[in-house]
Design a protein around this motif. Sequence first.
Motif, PDB file in Angstrom:
ATOM      1  N   THR A 137       0.782  -1.144   0.214  1.00  0.00           N
ATOM      2  CA  THR A 137       0.169  -0.080  -0.045  1.00  0.00           C
ATOM      3  C   THR A 137       0.969   1.132   0.140  1.00  0.00           C
ATOM      4  N   SER A 138       1.832   1.342   0.816  1.00  0.00           N
ATOM      5  CA  SER A 138       2.960   2.429   0.903  1.00  0.00           C
ATOM      6  C   SER A 138       3.573   2.448  -0.487  1.00  0.00           C
ATOM      7  N   GLU A 139       3.750   1.558  -1.156  1.00  0.00           N
ATOM      8  CA  GLU A 139       4.447   1.806  -2.397  1.00  0.00           C
ATOM      9  C   GLU A 139       3.601   2.376  -3.361  1.00  0.00           C
ATOM     10  N   LEU A 140       2.318   1.831  -3.599  1.00  0.00           N
ATOM     11  CA  LEU A 140       1.271   2.474  -4.484  1.00  0.00           C
ATOM     12  C   LEU A 140       0.957   4.105  -4.262  1.00  0.00           C
ATOM     13  N   VAL A 141       1.020   4.327  -2.712  1.00  0.00           N
ATOM     14  CA  VAL A 141       0.600   5.657  -2.626  1.00  0.00           C
ATOM     15  C   VAL A 141       1.674   6.678  -2.654  1.00  0.00           C
ATOM     16  N   THR A 142       2.929   5.914  -2.396  1.00  0.00           N
ATOM     17  CA  THR A 142       4.062   6.687  -2.499  1.00  0.00           C
ATOM     18  C   THR A 142       4.077   7.238  -4.220  1.00  0.00           C
ATOM     19  N   ASN A 143       3.938   6.212  -4.894  1.00  0.00           N
ATOM     20  CA  ASN A 143       3.947   6.433  -6.573  1.00  0.00           C
ATOM     21  C   ASN A 143       2.847   7.447  -6.880  1.00  0.00           C
ATOM     22  N   ALA A 144       1.808   7.347  -6.315  1.00  0.00           N
ATOM     23  CA  ALA A 144       0.636   8.371  -6.534  1.00  0.00           C
ATOM     24  C   ALA A 144       1.115   9.787  -6.340  1.00  0.00           C
TER      25      ALA A 144
END
Length: 149
Positions: A50-57
């Motif tokens: 989740t952290s990876e996807l939100v960071t990319n966003a």
Amino acid sequence: MVTVAPPRTWMYALRLPHDPRAAGVARMTVRAALNGHGRRDALEVVELLTSELVTNAYRHTAGPASLRLSALDDGRLRVGVWDADPHVPAPFDRPPGERCALPEVGGEGGRGLFLVQAYADSWGGWPLGDGLPGRGAGKLLWFEVRAGA
């Protein structure tokens, strides 16, 4: 006496501003929801991905993002992250099961989405809207992990 069992399916949604703290807020939200529902078995994997996807966003868009965490009836957990950029990055732009190569050694990016590919049971993504300039609605990236992840 009648007892009520908690539901096997549930969903939480969170709107995230374009803020560098958004990934931390998303991690805290996921941690609280999974702990509250007794799903500590998947906590580390779901929190990391989740952290990876939100960071990319945050890194690749100038607008807000949305997070949705769902427990499915068969025990899977699904996380979806929406953002305003319609570009779907690898591995989410590939057919299910098709894997991407490791990022280049010394490269500055690409490892976060590789983690999703490595630890999620399934993942996907698609652009939203009609794709015309100025009329796109962004994209949705998602992943799933099974019970006992």
